[in-house]
Design an enzyme around this catalytic site. Structure first.
Site, short mmCIF file in Angstrom:
data_model
loop_
_atom_site.label_atom_id
_atom_site.label_comp_id
_atom_site.label_asym_id
_atom_site.label_seq_id
_atom_site.Cartn_x
_atom_site.Cartn_y
_atom_site.Cartn_z
N ASP A 491 0.88 -1.18 0.00
CA ASP A 491 0.00 0.00 0.00
C ASP A 491 0.91 1.23 0.00
O ASP A 491 2.01 1.19 0.58
CB ASP A 491 -0.88 -0.01 1.25
CG ASP A 491 -1.78 1.21 1.30
OD1 ASP A 491 -2.49 1.45 0.32
OD2 ASP A 491 -1.74 1.91 2.32
N ASP A 698 -6.43 -1.63 5.74
CA ASP A 698 -6.24 -2.49 4.56
C ASP A 698 -6.67 -3.92 4.84
O ASP A 698 -6.23 -4.84 4.14
CB ASP A 698 -4.77 -2.46 4.13
CG ASP A 698 -4.33 -1.07 3.69
OD1 ASP A 698 -5.11 -0.40 3.00
OD2 ASP A 698 -3.21 -0.65 4.05
#
Length: 804
Positions: A491, A698
């Site tokens: 990410d 996430d």
């Protein structure tokens, strides 16, 4: 089964003699309606069970284990208390403690002020039990644990092995009268009968555990190591007994073949139990880091109490050199705290008011006042211990394959042993004694235990090493797959980058009206942005303060939403914002177009600064990559792993970061809810995918990935979604986790190779009549010890990324 209906419990089980026992328990637990999953580890002596409490109770599960002939082990502790007034008090305390989930048995003695408890530490911690006693109105003085089941079992094995070896020596000496003819009464009938008595003691007293295990396995219609040892030694014993009575025939008496095997197998089991204990030493090490006593402020006074009695919101005083008693937040004082025992980071971390601290870490410098935020089973250490204990009970895929082979192994060995007897007795015409001895050698040299221990001992050490470095691996599957990753997706915001905008460029735009310096441009921007709460404004002001630039208060300040700010100072007008704002306010920005384009191509947000409608300069701002990001990515590439980055940002910004770090694949403009879909697409192409991100934000993507790395979790590991939790906020720990996985799986494969080779080589040698049963027994005993010993070598392993 819905997630809310699931309950996961870890049970310690005693009575398992080999991997076959673990498979038997596992198979029977899975047959219970309501049990979704069960994994039993012979190496750790624990079962990890996932079940639906609405369909099946924990008592029913424990009864199944008992019915199989094994026992669920509870911790036994004796707690000394003060304040019990009478027997009624004692009875009421018993009632209170019995209601606690996880307490199996409780007895309170009013006369000597003692509370005896049996409890499951996987369900309830000792701290929580003490808390219940204190809330009842009593004071806890001290606690004393009974010997653990492992220690009792090790002592028992040691005693049996010593007794067996002591009796085996005279039996072995008198079994060879041709060699030891000088011994008193050698080769006489009397000695034959004495040897028979001694051998019977070893066979049925010292070796009874093998019969017990074999009978238990037979009831379950299976076979295990106990089956092989009991059949093999019984055959040698019965053969020798047949030729002992009524008149001894010394050339056919081989009591040593049975007693030496039993004694050395027991010795091997004792050594195995000691080495197995060392493989799980990380758990004991974590349990020991917590200080026994703590200094707290109560009623305005500083008093010393057992650290288990600390309550949430207690104020703790921690002096230099002392361990912090429990998790908390610093409210006063500055110091450096050594967190190496939880993160592996050798450099002490600076702590100031507002910073979190972890119980068990060491205060190195100043005095700290710490407010307790978590106690008992809620603390970071308690969570780590629970996570690691559960993880070592969960088998990696390679172990499940080995278990299938081990399930048929014993039957194969028995078949080979019978074939060996028939071959020698019927086809080769050897005597009954020779045929039986060769059959016995085949039975006792085979070692299913080495196969059963090859994987779990290495996994236990690997997970323990991970915990030392703040790398918490939730399952054996995650440990195995981490070493097989094809792609690692990071990410962007807050993972590859620092998560907050920073000033990267200050560009002076020359014009005919003013002759500005970089400091002038920064000062103008800071004056205008001084009162703004926008993240970009804060980044600009922060740099000015660091540069020790004096920031004047503007005379007037207007925020223009989505575009920038307008301020005035001493009659001059300052504009700070997007290039669009400057253009709309009539500023000629053509002189700055080229520089602005260059900054934007590098993924930077461009902030224009104008004074009295003349462009003074540009400031480039971006969320910059972490310092260690390039090192981590280069190491992963060296391991031939592809690198990807996923972000909601636009392609231009994402590609600029990717160019800086050498990232192969960019997935831009991806909404948070679609990250898991992108991971799924890569998996559909056949890739084994790792995802690195925030364990909360996430979570869907981390769960979808084959291995999810939740980075920078700190002390909140319980809420993380990743299959591997990285306590430190350091991308190099992703590399360390993968390196540790590769090293652990390499050790597993090495252990399995030697375990298979051992059996593949020695079983045919034994069948060929080239291996005497006593030597076969010694070889079998040592094979298990060698496998666990090789695994222990990993305790010295340091991931290469940690050596730099």
């Amino acid at each position: 089964m819905n997630e809310e209906e699931k309950k996961v419990v870890s049970l310690k089980i005693s009575g398992m003699h080999c991997a076959g026992c673990a498979l038997t328990i596992e198979r029977n637990l899975r047959n219970i309606d309501g049990v979704e999953e069960s994994e039993v580890s012979f190496a750790s002596g624990k079962a990890m069970i996932v079940f639906n409490p609405r369909k099946v109770s924990l008592d029913r599960i424990e009864k199944t284990i008992r019915d199989l002939g094994y026992h669920v082990v509870y911790e036994k502790v004796r707690i000394n208390v003060s304040g019990l007034r009478d027997q009624i008090d004692a009875r009421k305390l018993e009632e209170v403690l019995r209601k606690i989930n996880g307490v199996k048995r409780v007895s309170v003695n009013y006369v000597n002020g003692q509370v005896f408890l049996e409890y499951n530490p996987a369900l309830i911690s000792l701290s929580d039990i003490k808390k219940a006693i204190i809330e009842f109105g009593l004071d806890v003085i001290q606690e004393e644990f009974e010997l653990s089941v492992e220690e009792i079992e090790a002592r028992k094995l040691k005693r049996l092995a010593i007794l067996g070896l002591s009796l085996s020596i005279p039996i072995a000496l008198y079994s060879y009268p041709d060699i030891f003819s000088f011994l008193p009464l050698a080769e006489t009938n009397l000695i034959a009968y004495v040897v028979f008595i001694l051998a019977s003691i070893v066979q049925f007293a010292v070796g009874w555990r093998f019969y017990e295990g074999a009978i238990r396995a037979a009831k379950m219609k299976t076979a295990n190591m106990d089956t092989l040892v009991s059949i093999g030694t019984s055959a040698a014993y019965l053969l020798s007994s047949w030729f002992t009575f009524p008149t001894p025939v010394w050339r056919n008496i081989y009591y040593d073949s049975s007693v030496v095997v039993i004694s050395f197998v027991l010795l091997g089991k004792y050594l195995e139990s000691k080495t197995k204990g060392k493989t799980s030493a990380i758990i004991k090490k974590l349990l020991e880091v917590k200080p026994k006593m703590a200094r707290v402020v109560r009623d305005g006074k500083v008093i010393e109490i057992p650290s288990d009695l600390i309550r949430v919101d207690d104020i703790m005083i921690v002096k230099p050199g002392e361990k912090i008693p429990t998790d908390g937040v610093v409210i006063d004082g500055h110091s450096a705290v050594d967190e190496s025992m939880v993160t592996g980071e050798s450099i002490p971390v600076e702590k100031k008011p507002g910073d979190e601290v972890i119980g068990g870490t060491v205060n190195r410098e100043g005095v700290l006042k710490v407010k307790a935020t978590k106690v008992g089973s809620d603390t970071f250490l308690a969570q780590v211990i629970k996570l690691v204990e559960e993880a070592i009970s969960m088998k990696p895929p390679i172990q499940k394959l080995v278990d299938k082979v081990a399930g048929y192994f014993t039957y194969m060995v028995i078949t080979i042993a019978i074939f060996t007897f028939l071959l020698w007795y019927l086809l080769l015409g050897a005597g009954i004694a020779k045929a039986v001895l060769n059959m016995v050698a085949v039975l006792v040299v085979a070692c299913p235990c080495a196969l059963g221990l090859a994987t779990p001992t290495a996994v236990m050490v690997g997970m323990g090493k991970g915990a030392e470095y703040g790398i918490l691996i939730k399952s054996g599957e995650a440990l195995e797959l981490a070493g097989k990753l094809d792609i690692v997706i990071f990410d962007k915001t807050g993972t590859i980058t620092r998560g907050s905008p920073e000033v990267t460029d200050i560009v002076v735009i020359k014009n005919d009206t003013y002759n500005f310096s970089r400091e002038d441009v920064l000062k103008l921007a800071s004056i205008a942005e001084k009162n703004s709460e926008h993240p970009l404004a804060k980044a600009i002001v922060k740099v000015a303060l660091i540069s020790k630039i004096e920031i004047d208060d503007p005379d007037d300040f207007i925020s223009i939403p989505g575009m920038g700010v307008k301020a005035s100072l001493n009659g001059s007008e300052i504009l700070v914002g997007s290039m669009r704002l400057l253009r709309e306010m009539g500023v000629d920005i053509s002189v700055a177009d080229e520089e602005a384009k260059r900054l934007m191509e590098n993924g930077k947000t461009v902030v224009g600064i104008a004074l009295n409608n003349s462009v003074a300069g540009l400031i480039g701002i971006m969320d910059v990559p972490r310092n260690e990001a390039r090192t981590a990515i280069n190491e992963l590439k060296r391991m031939h792993i592809k690198i990807g980055m996923i972000t909601g940002d636009n392609k231009r910004t994402a590609k600029a970061i990717a160019r800086q770090l050498g990232i192969d694949m960019v997935l831009a403009n991806v909404l948070p809810g679609d990250k898991a879909k992108e991971i799924r697409k890569l998996q559909a192409e056949g890739f084994i995918v790792g995802m690195v991100g925030d364990g909360v934000n996430d979570a869907p993507a981390l769960t979808q990935a084959d291995v999810g790395f939740a980075i920078g979790s700190g002390t909140d590991i319980a809420i993380e979604a990743g299959s591997i939790i990285l306590v430190r906020d350091d991308l190099r720990d992703v590399v360390a986790a993968i390196q540790l996985s590769k090293r652990t799986i390499r050790q597993v494969k090495q252990n399995l190779f030697w375990a298979f080779i051992y059996n593949a080589v020695l079983i045919p040698i034994a069948a060929a009549g080239l291996l005497y049963p006593a030597l076969a027994g010694i070889a079998m005993a040592m094979s298990s010890v060698s496998v666990t010993s090789w695994s222990l070598l990993m305790k010295k392993y340091i991931p290469p990324i940690k050596r730099k």
